[in-house]
Design a protein around this motif. Structure first.
Motif, PDB file in Angstrom:
ATOM      1  N   GLU A  57       5.213  -1.063  -9.078  1.00  0.00           N
ATOM      2  CA  GLU A  57       3.917  -1.565  -9.511  1.00  0.00           C
ATOM      3  C   GLU A  57       3.294  -2.535  -8.512  1.00  0.00           C
ATOM      4  O   GLU A  57       2.078  -2.545  -8.329  1.00  0.00           O
ATOM      5  N   GLY A  58       4.106  -3.374  -7.866  1.00  0.00           N
ATOM      6  CA  GLY A  58       3.538  -4.317  -6.898  1.00  0.00           C
ATOM      7  C   GLY A  58       2.859  -3.611  -5.744  1.00  0.00           C
ATOM      8  O   GLY A  58       1.736  -3.954  -5.350  1.00  0.00           O
ATOM      9  N   GLU A  59       3.521  -2.596  -5.192  1.00  0.00           N
ATOM     10  CA  GLU A  59       2.949  -1.834  -4.095  1.00  0.00           C
ATOM     11  C   GLU A  59       1.709  -1.063  -4.543  1.00  0.00           C
ATOM     12  O   GLU A  59       0.707  -0.994  -3.831  1.00  0.00           O
ATOM     13  N   VAL A  60       1.764  -0.494  -5.758  1.00  0.00           N
ATOM     14  CA  VAL A  60       0.620   0.261  -6.280  1.00  0.00           C
ATOM     15  C   VAL A  60      -0.597  -0.648  -6.428  1.00  0.00           C
ATOM     16  O   VAL A  60      -1.717  -0.273  -6.063  1.00  0.00           O
ATOM     17  N   ARG A  61      -0.387  -1.849  -6.967  1.00  0.00           N
ATOM     18  CA  ARG A  61      -1.520  -2.780  -7.139  1.00  0.00           C
ATOM     19  C   ARG A  61      -2.131  -3.145  -5.799  1.00  0.00           C
ATOM     20  O   ARG A  61      -3.365  -3.229  -5.676  1.00  0.00           O
ATOM     21  N   ALA A  62      -1.313  -3.342  -4.790  1.00  0.00           N
ATOM     22  CA  ALA A  62      -1.836  -3.670  -3.457  1.00  0.00           C
ATOM     23  C   ALA A  62      -2.647  -2.514  -2.887  1.00  0.00           C
ATOM     24  O   ALA A  62      -3.725  -2.707  -2.304  1.00  0.00           O
ATOM     25  N   VAL A  63      -2.144  -1.288  -3.055  1.00  0.00           N
ATOM     26  CA  VAL A  63      -2.848  -0.111  -2.543  1.00  0.00           C
ATOM     27  C   VAL A  63      -4.175   0.071  -3.248  1.00  0.00           C
ATOM     28  O   VAL A  63      -5.197   0.405  -2.626  1.00  0.00           O
ATOM     29  N   GLU A  64      -4.194  -0.145  -4.545  1.00  0.00           N
ATOM     30  CA  GLU A  64      -5.433   0.056  -5.304  1.00  0.00           C
ATOM     31  C   GLU A  64      -6.516  -0.939  -4.916  1.00  0.00           C
ATOM     32  O   GLU A  64      -7.698  -0.711  -5.194  1.00  0.00           O
ATOM     33  N   ALA A  65      -6.135  -2.032  -4.265  1.00  0.00           N
ATOM     34  CA  ALA A  65      -7.129  -3.010  -3.802  1.00  0.00           C
ATOM     35  C   ALA A  65      -7.713  -2.650  -2.440  1.00  0.00           C
ATOM     36  O   ALA A  65      -8.675  -3.282  -1.994  1.00  0.00           O
ATOM     37  N   VAL A  66      -7.145  -1.633  -1.763  1.00  0.00           N
ATOM     38  CA  VAL A  66      -7.656  -1.219  -0.455  1.00  0.00           C
ATOM     39  C   VAL A  66      -9.033  -0.589  -0.627  1.00  0.00           C
ATOM     40  O   VAL A  66      -9.226   0.276  -1.485  1.00  0.00           O
ATOM     41  N   LEU A 119       3.552 -11.917 -13.811  1.00  0.00           N
ATOM     42  CA  LEU A 119       4.198 -10.628 -13.626  1.00  0.00           C
ATOM     43  C   LEU A 119       5.186 -10.695 -12.469  1.00  0.00           C
ATOM     44  O   LEU A 119       4.884 -11.261 -11.413  1.00  0.00           O
ATOM     45  N   LYS A 120       6.360 -10.081 -12.641  1.00  0.00           N
ATOM     46  CA  LYS A 120       7.359 -10.070 -11.577  1.00  0.00           C
ATOM     47  C   LYS A 120       6.860  -9.345 -10.336  1.00  0.00           C
ATOM     48  O   LYS A 120       7.312  -9.621  -9.215  1.00  0.00           O
ATOM     49  N   SER A 121       5.912  -8.423 -10.528  1.00  0.00           N
ATOM     50  CA  SER A 121       5.401  -7.631  -9.401  1.00  0.00           C
ATOM     51  C   SER A 121       4.315  -8.345  -8.596  1.00  0.00           C
ATOM     52  O   SER A 121       3.949  -7.878  -7.515  1.00  0.00           O
ATOM     53  N   LYS A 122       3.798  -9.457  -9.079  1.00  0.00           N
ATOM     54  CA  LYS A 122       2.655 -10.088  -8.420  1.00  0.00           C
ATOM     55  C   LYS A 122       2.968 -10.579  -7.002  1.00  0.00           C
ATOM     56  O   LYS A 122       2.175 -10.358  -6.080  1.00  0.00           O
ATOM     57  N   PRO A 123       4.115 -11.242  -6.745  1.00  0.00           N
ATOM     58  CA  PRO A 123       4.387 -11.671  -5.365  1.00  0.00           C
ATOM     59  C   PRO A 123       4.444 -10.503  -4.378  1.00  0.00           C
ATOM     60  O   PRO A 123       3.944 -10.612  -3.255  1.00  0.00           O
ATOM     61  N   VAL A 124       5.032  -9.375  -4.787  1.00  0.00           N
ATOM     62  CA  VAL A 124       5.071  -8.205  -3.907  1.00  0.00           C
ATOM     63  C   VAL A 124       3.668  -7.639  -3.716  1.00  0.00           C
ATOM     64  O   VAL A 124       3.297  -7.218  -2.615  1.00  0.00           O
ATOM     65  N   ALA A 125       2.858  -7.655  -4.770  1.00  0.00           N
ATOM     66  CA  ALA A 125       1.494  -7.124  -4.674  1.00  0.00           C
ATOM     67  C   ALA A 125       0.665  -7.896  -3.659  1.00  0.00           C
ATOM     68  O   ALA A 125       0.008  -7.308  -2.793  1.00  0.00           O
TER      69      ALA A 125
END
Length: 345
Positions: free
Chosen positions: A17-26, A323-329
């Motif tokens: 989820e962290g990686e997905v959230r970062a990609v969706e912001a591109v 969210l645990k995924s936020k730092p990775v995002a």
């Protein structure tokens, strides 16, 4: 649509989820090639398939095809056989379909083959490559022999100009000139197999476990290695890394810390703080982010979505900070923008 193989840098990402959230912001394509990696699931594969589908659709809308590697699933009976595995399920979800009275064409991707796969699996991937029409990618280690690569190319039934070759060095704990010389020698040998569509050197230097707190730096050995190979004559070799995570499989455990890995030109800026209790993630993330923006290495809020989120979290604002995924995002978002800045340079 950008042609497969037309990229400057490559990043290997997990389907989380962290990686997905970062990609969706591109917001636009800037020459960074995503390589999505399946991991062996604890239960169902559905979540990873769904996340990779989201990323494939996002980048396709920007004009780029993603690479997808399901080699980690090689031991699963559903991979490459009669039943659908990670690649087959993804291809079906991206296939032509009637949706809201509008016909949607097949969204292709670039399947990735590796030495870990049996001949029947390689043959199946080759057929999938032909069906999708975007060629394929081959991921090998630096100790691979030319005979092994030739055998895989034969099994795929693809010509080298239709294959993106990825030399995966894995985790780099340190750099020495001898490592660069060995990689350069391996690349020289592989060039004799044929003119591949692209050649990428993939590695990562993020440790599996961080054991310090506050803010500290660590050299980006993956970039040091790549520059040494390029300076040694490998002008055609492209840069690839693992984003802000460790290259290898890591065991899952409950952490009492929050960390953000921030990519800089010649180093990692690593921020890590201990949580006062299990409900203090958002507050602790705010402390880490305040340390980041006060450093000389911070790129500013205009650099990426992740950098804007760092500024917000530093003032206890923003959403999803617990969210645990936020730092990775936020780390991945900044990292993607950093790789794009390498392309521009």
């Amino acid at each position: 649509m950008i042609s497969a193989g037309d990229f400057h840098t490559l990043v290997a990402l997990r389907a989380k989820e962290g990686e997905v959230r970062a990609v969706e912001a591109v917001q636009e394509d800037r020459g960074v090639q995503p390589l999505l990696q399946y991991e062996v699931p604890k239960k169902s594969l559905d979540g990873q398939v769904e996340n990779i589908e989201r990323i494939a659709r996002k980048f396709h809308a920007l004009g780029r095809l993603i690479m997808v590697d399901a080699s980690a699933l090689a031991a699963a009976p559903t991979f490459g056989g009669e039943q659908l595995g990670g690649l087959g399920s993804l291809a079906d979800r991206l296939s032509a379909a009637q949706w809201l009275d509008q016909f949607q064409d097949q969204i292709p991707f670039v399947p990735v083959a590796s030495l870990d796969l049996a001949v029947n699996q390689l043959t199946w991937i080759g057929r999938l490559c032909a069906e999708l029409g975007a060629g394929g990618a081959l991921r090998v280690g630096r100790a691979v022999g030319t005979g092994e690569v030739e055998s895989i190319v034969d099994a795929l039934k693809l010509a080298p100009p239709d294959i993106d070759l990825i030399i995966d060095v894995g985790y780099l704990e340190y750099f020495t000139p001898q490592i660069a010389e060995a990689v350069s020698a391996a690349l020289d040998a592989l060039r004799t197999v044929g003119s591949f569509r692209s050649m990428t050197l993939l590695s990562g230097s993020v440790p599996s476990i961080l054991d310090e707190t506050a803010l500290w730096e660590r050299p980006r050995f993956e970039e040091v290695l790549w520059r040494a190979v390029v300076d040694g004559g490998g002008k055609d070799v492209r840069f690839g890394d693992y984003g802000v995570v460790h290259p290898g499989a890591t065991r899952s455990f409950r952490s009492h810390h929050v960390n953000v890995k921030y990519t800089c030109q010649d180093h990692w800026l690593l921020g890590r703080e201990r949580m006062a209790d299990s409900k203090a993630q958002a507050k602790t993330l705010g402390i880490v982010c305040r340390n980041l923006i006060e450093s000389d290495s911070f790129s500013g809020p205009e650099f990426s979505w992740g950098d804007r989120e760092i500024v917000s979290a530093a003032s206890d604002g923003g959403t999803g900070n617990s969210l645990k995924s936020k730092p990775v995002a936020i780390g991945t978002s900044h990292h993607l923008a950093y790789l794009a800045s390498l392309n521009a340079a």
